[in-house]
Motif scaffolding. Structure first.
Motif, short mmCIF file in Angstrom:
data_model
loop_
_atom_site.label_atom_id
_atom_site.label_comp_id
_atom_site.label_asym_id
_atom_site.label_seq_id
_atom_site.Cartn_x
_atom_site.Cartn_y
_atom_site.Cartn_z
N UNK A 18 0.67 -1.12 0.05
CA UNK A 18 -0.14 0.15 0.08
C UNK A 18 0.73 1.20 -0.06
N UNK A 19 2.19 1.33 0.76
CA UNK A 19 2.78 2.35 0.78
C UNK A 19 3.36 2.51 -0.75
N UNK A 20 3.84 1.32 -1.22
CA UNK A 20 4.54 1.45 -2.56
C UNK A 20 3.59 2.09 -3.50
N UNK B 5 -6.05 -0.27 3.85
CA UNK B 5 -7.09 0.79 3.88
C UNK B 5 -6.22 1.84 4.72
N UNK B 6 -5.81 1.55 5.65
CA UNK B 6 -5.14 2.44 6.85
C UNK B 6 -3.91 3.40 6.00
N UNK B 7 -3.16 2.45 5.37
CA UNK B 7 -1.78 3.25 4.79
C UNK B 7 -2.09 4.10 3.62
N UNK B 8 -3.28 3.62 2.93
CA UNK B 8 -3.56 4.58 1.53
C UNK B 8 -4.34 5.72 1.90
N UNK B 9 -5.36 5.49 3.04
CA UNK B 9 -6.01 6.95 3.17
C UNK B 9 -5.31 7.68 4.22
N UNK B 10 -4.30 7.13 4.72
CA UNK B 10 -3.52 7.95 5.57
C UNK B 10 -2.41 8.83 4.70
N UNK B 11 -1.95 8.04 3.76
CA UNK B 11 -1.02 8.94 2.69
C UNK B 11 -1.74 9.62 1.78
N UNK C 217 -10.17 3.52 -6.72
CA UNK C 217 -9.59 2.76 -7.54
C UNK C 217 -8.31 2.43 -7.02
N UNK C 218 -7.64 3.22 -6.32
CA UNK C 218 -6.23 2.94 -5.95
C UNK C 218 -6.30 1.84 -4.79
N UNK C 219 -7.35 1.86 -3.94
CA UNK C 219 -7.61 0.89 -2.90
C UNK C 219 -8.11 -0.15 -3.28
N UNK C 220 -8.90 -0.42 -4.32
CA UNK C 220 -9.32 -1.83 -4.94
C UNK C 220 -8.11 -2.52 -5.80
N UNK C 221 -7.44 -1.61 -6.38
CA UNK C 221 -6.36 -2.01 -7.24
C UNK C 221 -5.25 -2.62 -6.27
N UNK C 222 -4.95 -1.98 -5.41
CA UNK C 222 -4.06 -2.59 -4.29
C UNK C 222 -4.22 -3.72 -3.58
N UNK C 223 -5.69 -4.00 -3.32
CA UNK C 223 -6.30 -5.21 -2.78
C UNK C 223 -6.17 -6.23 -3.67
N UNK C 224 -6.65 -6.07 -4.84
CA UNK C 224 -6.50 -6.99 -6.03
C UNK C 224 -4.88 -7.36 -6.29
N UNK C 225 -4.22 -6.56 -6.15
CA UNK C 225 -2.81 -7.02 -6.42
C UNK C 225 -2.13 -7.91 -5.07
N UNK C 226 -2.85 -7.56 -3.91
CA UNK C 226 -2.19 -8.24 -2.67
C UNK C 226 -2.86 -9.66 -3.00
N UNK C 227 -4.23 -9.82 -3.05
CA UNK C 227 -4.97 -11.01 -3.41
C UNK C 227 -4.38 -12.07 -4.40
#
Length: 401
Positions: A93-95, A300-306, A214-224
């Motif tokens: 999420x940071x990257x 969620x925590x990292x992307x919304x915080x950043x 979109x960034x949140x969903x794409x990151x979660x899909x990448x992790x999954x």
């Protein structure tokens, strides 16, 4: 009618859920004001939430009471995978935020919830849940407390008579049968949940937050689909995607609509049983995972915080972002197994950058706006990974023997 019922019962559960999803979407689009349909979803989720605490207590206590010394339950490996997966998700999420920096419109949006004061309070709350009254833990669905007392009762029951152990075993079997009945109603519950989602106005309100979502969903899909399979491959040394897809298809779909890791515990238990996993392991690892295996929450925590950091023009180096990943991973373990649980931990992460609580709560407000989709994807990732890592731990141990 009897032929239709027989044909329905013979149809694969996943196909029946697919039919329910399709009907729910059609009804939501054509007759959004139809009353009563949404109640099916509420009843289904309510049934899962009601039986899950009893199921966890019965299965864990029974598994431990029957446990023989020398049996390998793989719990150490499962916990390691949970923590590794959550931290890896936080780092991804940071990257992603560094590669695709996004900003948000902060207003006077407010919520009625109170976030924890800091990481210390998060950990303190977790420890206090362990010693909660056992009856209250079951009533409040406090799974840390349920697990701790189930372990105590299960270990104590090892000294009990054979008849007492059989009674506990019967209780676990009866509870499992009730769960099976509820899960068989999933097509109707999913129909109601999809109808409620489609007929609501939540999707239209997401337009202003499309890039962030979109960034949140794409990151979660990448992790999954990339990170979790990579971790699985490193342990089982074979193609992990058949297992990954099965976990996402069965566990992820129901979790997406229930939006609750706790409510999805019975579904995951049944999936572990179908996979032929060891009950001694999954009866503990699945409820534990609903509390500490929170890859989606960490994202969620990292992307919304950043996103808040970018909006405020605060510069962040990678070392600080790495610390944020550690804090997010630890905080995510304290995210409650209910819808929106991770959002309350955003102020903890924001405090690392000196962001005031007032602004942090505005970020939480944005989170609740996009929560229609964000929380569904987050829960699907969290819950499906519980089964994935439980299976990976057992398969890797079997491979090494």
């Amino acid at each position: 009618m009897k032929r239709i019922i027989r044909a329905w019962n013979k149809t694969n559960l996943i196909k029946r859920i697919g039919i329910g999803m399709t009907l729910g979407a059609i009804l939501g689009l054509l007759v959004p004001n139809l009353t009563g349909i949404g109640l099916l979803g509420d009843l289904f989720v309510g049934g899962l939430k009601a039986i899950a605490p009893v199921l966890v207590f019965a299965l864990v206590a029974n598994a431990l009471s029957q446990h023989q010394k020398g049996q390998d339950s793989n719990m150490k490996k499962v916990i390691f995978l949970y923590l590794l997966g959550t931290f890896a998700a936080a780092l991804v999420a940071v990257l992603a935020s560094f590669l695709f920096p996004v900003q948000m419109v902060l207003s006077s949006a407010s919520t009625e919830v109170t976030p924890p004061d800091g990481i210390g309070q998060v950990l303190s709350n977790l420890l206090l849940k362990i010693v909660d009254n056992p009856v209250n833990a079951i009533i409040e669905a406090n799974y840390i407390g349920i697990l701790s007392w189930a372990i105590v009762f299960g270990v104590a029951m090892r000294e009990a008579s054979k008849n007492s152990k059989e009674l506990l075993k019967t209780m676990a079997s009866v509870t499992s049968k009730i769960v099976e009945w509820i899960i068989n109603l999933a097509p109707f519950g999913i129909l109601g949940l999809v109808f409620e989602t489609i007929s609501g106005q939540g999707i239209a309100s997401l337009a202003n937050y499309g890039i962030l979502l979109g960034l949140l969903i794409a990151t979660m899909v990448f992790v999954a689909l990339v990170i979790n399979p990579l971790i699985a491959f490193l342990f089982i040394k074979k193609n992990p995607y058949p297992l990954v897809w099965k976990c996402l298809r069965i566990s992820g779909v129901t979790a997406f609509f229930t939006r609750s890791s706790a409510a999805n515990i019975p579904v995951n238990m049944k999936l572990c049983e179908d996979l032929g996993l060891n009950p001694d392991t999954y009866s503990v690892s699945i409820p534990l995972g609903s509390t500490i295996n929170m890859a989606g929450a960490a994202v969620t925590i990292n992307i919304l915080t950043l996103a808040a950091v970018n909006t405020l023009g605060i510069s962040v180096d990678f070392a600080t972002a790495f610390v944020l990943s550690i804090v997010a991973a630890i905080s995510a373990c304290g995210a409650s197994g209910i819808a929106g649980g991770s959002l309350l931990l955003i102020p903890v992460a924001c405090s690392l950058f000196g962001i005031t609580n007032d602004i942090a709560m505005q970020v939480v407000g944005v989170g609740f706006v996009i929560g229609v989709i964000q929380d569904s994807c987050e829960t699907a990732l969290n819950s499906s990974t519980d089964v994935l890592f439980t299976a990976v731990a057992e398969f890797s141990s079997a491979r090494n023997k």
